[in-house]
Enzyme design. Structure first.
Site, PDB file in Angstrom:
ATOM      1  N   CYS A  59       0.834  -1.211   0.000  1.00  0.00           N
ATOM      2  CA  CYS A  59       0.000   0.000   0.000  1.00  0.00           C
ATOM      3  C   CYS A  59       0.866   1.257   0.000  1.00  0.00           C
ATOM      4  CB  CYS A  59      -0.886   0.020   1.251  1.00  0.00           C
ATOM      5  SG  CYS A  59      -1.869  -1.435   1.426  1.00  0.00           S
ATOM      6  N   ARG A 102       4.327   0.873  -6.633  1.00  0.00           N
ATOM      7  CA  ARG A 102       4.320  -0.125  -5.551  1.00  0.00           C
ATOM      8  C   ARG A 102       3.313  -1.238  -5.825  1.00  0.00           C
ATOM      9  NH1 ARG A 102       6.336   2.526  -0.720  1.00  0.00           N
ATOM     10  NH2 ARG A 102       5.021   1.296   0.664  1.00  0.00           N
ATOM     11  N   TRP A 112      -2.888  -2.298  -1.628  1.00  0.00           N
ATOM     12  CA  TRP A 112      -2.527  -3.649  -2.092  1.00  0.00           C
ATOM     13  C   TRP A 112      -3.224  -4.576  -1.106  1.00  0.00           C
ATOM     14  CZ3 TRP A 112      -0.366  -6.670  -5.709  1.00  0.00           C
ATOM     15  CH2 TRP A 112       0.043  -7.946  -5.361  1.00  0.00           C
ATOM     16  N   ASN A 133      -1.084   0.965   5.968  1.00  0.00           N
ATOM     17  CA  ASN A 133      -0.260   0.012   5.218  1.00  0.00           C
ATOM     18  C   ASN A 133       0.269  -0.973   6.243  1.00  0.00           C
ATOM     19  OD1 ASN A 133       1.406  -1.361   3.497  1.00  0.00           O
ATOM     20  ND2 ASN A 133       3.047   0.174   3.524  1.00  0.00           N
ATOM     21  N   GLY A 134      -0.033  -2.266   6.069  1.00  0.00           N
ATOM     22  CA  GLY A 134       0.468  -3.278   7.013  1.00  0.00           C
ATOM     23  C   GLY A 134      -0.596  -4.316   7.287  1.00  0.00           C
ATOM     24  N   GLU A 174      15.209 -24.194  -9.775  1.00  0.00           N
ATOM     25  CA  GLU A 174      14.841 -22.763  -9.682  1.00  0.00           C
ATOM     26  C   GLU A 174      16.014 -21.875 -10.075  1.00  0.00           C
ATOM     27  OE1 GLU A 174      12.343 -21.109  -9.648  1.00  0.00           O
ATOM     28  OE2 GLU A 174      12.936 -19.128  -8.933  1.00  0.00           O
ATOM     29  N   LYS A 218      15.975 -19.113 -13.129  1.00  0.00           N
ATOM     30  CA  LYS A 218      16.353 -17.702 -12.920  1.00  0.00           C
ATOM     31  C   LYS A 218      17.399 -17.288 -13.957  1.00  0.00           C
ATOM     32  CE  LYS A 218      13.726 -16.220 -10.829  1.00  0.00           C
ATOM     33  NZ  LYS A 218      12.771 -17.261 -10.790  1.00  0.00           N
ATOM     34  N   GLU A 240      15.889 -17.164 -17.632  1.00  0.00           N
ATOM     35  CA  GLU A 240      14.860 -16.187 -18.004  1.00  0.00           C
ATOM     36  C   GLU A 240      15.365 -14.749 -17.970  1.00  0.00           C
ATOM     37  OE1 GLU A 240      11.445 -15.778 -15.481  1.00  0.00           O
ATOM     38  OE2 GLU A 240      12.487 -16.525 -13.741  1.00  0.00           O
ATOM     39  N   HIS A 289      24.076 -40.304 -15.495  1.00  0.00           N
ATOM     40  CA  HIS A 289      23.131 -40.905 -16.459  1.00  0.00           C
ATOM     41  C   HIS A 289      23.018 -40.068 -17.720  1.00  0.00           C
ATOM     42  CE1 HIS A 289      21.940 -43.833 -13.452  1.00  0.00           C
ATOM     43  NE2 HIS A 289      21.950 -42.832 -12.577  1.00  0.00           N
ATOM     44  N   LYS A 337       4.779 -10.928 -16.698  1.00  0.00           N
ATOM     45  CA  LYS A 337       4.764 -11.197 -15.260  1.00  0.00           C
ATOM     46  C   LYS A 337       3.660 -12.184 -14.903  1.00  0.00           C
ATOM     47  CE  LYS A 337       5.947 -11.057 -11.035  1.00  0.00           C
ATOM     48  NZ  LYS A 337       7.146 -11.859 -10.663  1.00  0.00           N
TER      49      LYS A 337
HETATM   50  C1  AGP Z   1       9.297 -17.127 -12.588  1.00  0.00           C
HETATM   51  O1  AGP Z   1      10.451 -16.337 -12.376  1.00  0.00           O
HETATM   52  C2  AGP Z   1       8.577 -16.758 -13.854  1.00  0.00           C
HETATM   53  N1  AGP Z   1       8.284 -15.388 -13.928  1.00  0.00           N
HETATM   54  C3  AGP Z   1       7.397 -17.671 -14.153  1.00  0.00           C
HETATM   55  O2  AGP Z   1       7.910 -18.969 -14.291  1.00  0.00           O
HETATM   56  C4  AGP Z   1       6.262 -17.723 -13.094  1.00  0.00           C
HETATM   57  O3  AGP Z   1       6.727 -18.338 -11.927  1.00  0.00           O
HETATM   58  C5  AGP Z   1       5.113 -18.545 -13.686  1.00  0.00           C
HETATM   59  O4  AGP Z   1       4.618 -17.871 -14.836  1.00  0.00           O
HETATM   60  C6  AGP Z   1       3.969 -18.767 -12.701  1.00  0.00           C
HETATM   61  O5  AGP Z   1       3.402 -17.536 -12.361  1.00  0.00           O
HETATM   62  P1  AGP Z   1       2.404 -17.477 -11.103  1.00  0.00           P
HETATM   63  O6  AGP Z   1       3.193 -17.848  -9.894  1.00  0.00           O
HETATM   64  O7  AGP Z   1       1.923 -16.052 -11.065  1.00  0.00           O
HETATM   65  O8  AGP Z   1       1.283 -18.449 -11.355  1.00  0.00           O
END
Ligand code: AGP
Length: 612
Positions: free
Chosen positions: A2, A27, A73, A99-100, A485, A489, A492, A508, A607
């Site tokens: 927020c 934000r 938010w 906010n909180g 993961e 990172k 991407e 393997h 996103k």
């Molecule tokens: C992760 O860094 C990516 N941006 C992407 O894999 C993301 O995790 C995936 O699209 C799932 O999104 P969500 O968690 O909003 O469902």
């Protein structure tokens, strides 16, 4: 999270506040509102963007030189008009923005209802303004005194601004664990969640400290008191900042800012849900369906991307601690493979955005087949949050960078709480081990802080390995999903091809890839498979692979043979992912920066993937 703006001075407040809210839009938020004192109290608030609020007040009288504004938010209560701030009490005198998270809002709300208070929203914030009103009424107190006494009864995090129709010359602010600043201008004062709302009016600011209450009037200026009612001299600083820097709070990218927010966001994911003193873990969403969980045949986790990786960690946690069978599926595969499901199954969807199309569709399929559906989501009121029977928000605040970081650790934190809560209900781990894990989980935020201090060392390593066009990530046990993961990172945001693998799988196939041009990131922090992972590292070194190892502080064997070593604090094995992922997040960030990539908005990525 927020945003708060307040103004008291010689100019009209409305435009200054609305412009301030526009400065805070970065934000992330889902509704906005403003309250103006001018003989009366006028409140305008609306779900949606600030421009919808502008449209709403276009033909209204918003004149006045005192007011507060808010971008929300959502944490408690859906993003809609009634839950938008400012909130008012019953007597129509006070307006408050917050906010909180007020952890004890439910207890306070029932006590206030017993006093005859009626509520118009589902928010924790509204409880606070009614509490201030009740205290003010009882003792006919000055606004700042009623605010101070009310805050002494609040548990949780807050930054607030309050105005009172009957005290048109006073603006009150207060904070605890959520930032709030006072801007000091010429015969005018501002309040802001950061300085961006008023930086073009003044750069003289006072950062409120936890527990402080600020009472601002043109006659007496800024007066600060702590919750013990002791007057405190304000420490005025002059900012040397431009607006754009503020939005990232001085960080070069939102992704780096969000990596550094993790000590706080992990704490927020646990807030009010865990106590080593009471040896307790409580997830409200789980409590409502505890019987379904403890009697479940199995738990199926559906997710995509990073959320799928946190789901894999959830599988290890729930099976290891609560002994309930778990399967983790890519939502996009699950939705089309005609899975077998029954009422005895529980399907958990993990999603930062709460809008991912594949995950949503997988949940709808599960619902049709009679399974109970649970959500672990960041965005309050999102489609997935609204579809599920119950769920737990991760409270990470808006994640702006496309690469998910703080949402990942927030998801893993909530999954850890879920596994611990189920293990406690099913008595599948000893009380001693339960207590050990709870105590250790409470220490994780400070251990993440410690790892973040390795940033310069990690940045150096990134410079050393940035020119490689491939990478392998290895891990065992709880660190295998961390390897996946870490690879995602790097892929991407730096566009370097990377693969995550269980370390034992090397022989393997992937070991054929190893030569001096292959950096291998090994996460070797779990004690149970230590000897084996040492052998895996030796296999890589023997073939001239370049090893970047993440090890527990003081580790000797791997540190001696690896090209680069990042030492992190140790923890209980089920909690290792919350620590071992941090160096991998920083490594991918610095490599991408070295390669000149658009870190916050990498090519081809969105996103939130709301389409198939
Ligand atoms: C992760 O860094 C990516 N941006 C992407 O894999 C993301 O995790 C995936 O699209 C799932 O999104 P969500 O968690 O909003 O469902």
């Amino acid at each position: 999270m927020c945003g708060i703006v307040g103004y008291i001075g010689h100019r009209q407040a409305d435009e200054l506040i609305i412009k301030g809210l526009e400065r805070l839009e970065y934000r992330g938020y889902d509704s906005a509102g403003i309250a103006i004192i001018n003989n009366g109290l006028a409140i305008f608030k609306k779900a949606g963007k600030v421009k919808a609020l502008r449209k709403m007040i276009k033909t209204s009288d918003t004149s006045g030189t005192l007011g507060i504004g808010h971008t929300r938010w959502a944490t408690h209560g859906e993003p809609n008009d009634k839950n938008a701030h400012p909130h008012m009490g019953n007597n129509g005198r006070l307006a408050l923005v917050h906010n909180g998270i007020i952890e004890n809002y439910a207890v306070l709300k029932s006590a206030l209802m017993a006093e005859g208070h009626t509520f118009s929203s589902d928010t924790d914030t509204e409880v606070l303004v009614h509490l201030i009103e009740e205290i003010q009424k009882e003792g006919n107190l000055a606004l700042e005194e009623a605010v101070r006494l009310a805050l002494n009864r609040v548990e949780g995090a807050y930054a607030i601004a309050v105005v009172d129709r009957n005290n048109p010359g006073i603006l009150v602010g207060a904070r605890k664990q959520s930032p709030l600043l006072v801007g000091i201008g010429d015969n005018e004062f501002f309040i802001g969640s950061d300085a961006s709302p008023f930086l073009d009016s003044t750069k003289r600011v006072v950062y409120l400290e936890d527990g402080q209450v600020a009472c601002i009037s043109l006659e007496k200026g800024l007066q600060l008191r702590n919750t013990a009612n002791e007057e405190q001299p304000p420490f005025i600083q002059t900012l040397d900042l431009q607006i754009e820097a503020l939005e990232k709070e001085g960080y070069e990218h939102f992704m780096l800012k969000e990596i550094y927010e993790q000590p706080k966001t992990i704490l927020d994911a646990m807030r009010g849900r865990i106590s080593s003193k009471e040896s307790r873990v409580t997830l409200r969403g789980l409590e409502e369906y505890a019987n379904r969980f403890v009697r479940a045949n199995r738990i199926i986790i559906v997710a995509c991307g990073t959320s799928y990786h946190s789901g894999l960690i959830g599988e290890y946690l729930i099976e290891d601690l609560a002994r309930i069978p778990v399967e983790v599926e890519y939502a996009s595969e699950f939705r089309y493979r005609n899975p077998i499901l029954s009422e005895r199954d529980i399907v958990i969807a993990i999603s930062q955005s709460g809008e991912t199309a594949d995950t949503m569709a997988a949940l709808e399929l599960a619902k049709q087949k009679g399974a109970m559906i649970y959500g672990i989501v960041n965005s309050v009121g999102s489609s997935i949050a609204r579809l599920t029977d119950a769920g737990s928000y991760i409270h990470a605040g808006p994640e702006i960078g496309v690469a998910s970081t703080k949402a990942f650790t927030g998801q893993v934190t909530v999954l850890t709480l879920l596994a611990l809560s189920l293990a406690r209900k099913l008595s599948t781990i000893s009380n001693t081990y339960f207590q050990t894990l709870v105590r250790e989980l409470e220490l994780i935020p400070s251990k993440v802080e410690e790892i973040l201090k390795e940033n310069d060392h990690i940045k150096y390593i990134a410079k050393e390995v940035k020119d490689h066009h491939n990478a392998l990530y290895l891990g065992r046990g709880y660190n295998f999903p961390v390897a996946l993961e870490g690879a995602l990172k790097l892929k991407e945001i730096s566009y370097v091809h990377a693969e995550g693998y269980p370390a034992a799988e090397m022989k393997h196939g992937p070991i054929a890839l190893i030569d001096e041009n292959m950096p291998v990131y090994v996460t070797a922090t779990n004690k149970s498979a230590y000897d084996k992972i040492v052998s895996n590292v030796q296999e890589v070194v023997a073939r001239k692979g370049r090893v970047i190892a993440i090890v527990n502080k003081g580790e000797k064997l791997i540190a001696k043979i690896a090209d680069h070593v990042i030492e992190i604090p140790s923890t209980e094995e089920p909690l290792t992912p919350l620590l071992s992922v941090i160096p991998l997040q920083l490594l991918s960030y610095h490599i991408a920066v070295e390669l000149g990539r658009n870190v916050d908005q990498p090519r081809n990525l969105a996103k939130s993937v709301t389409v198939e």
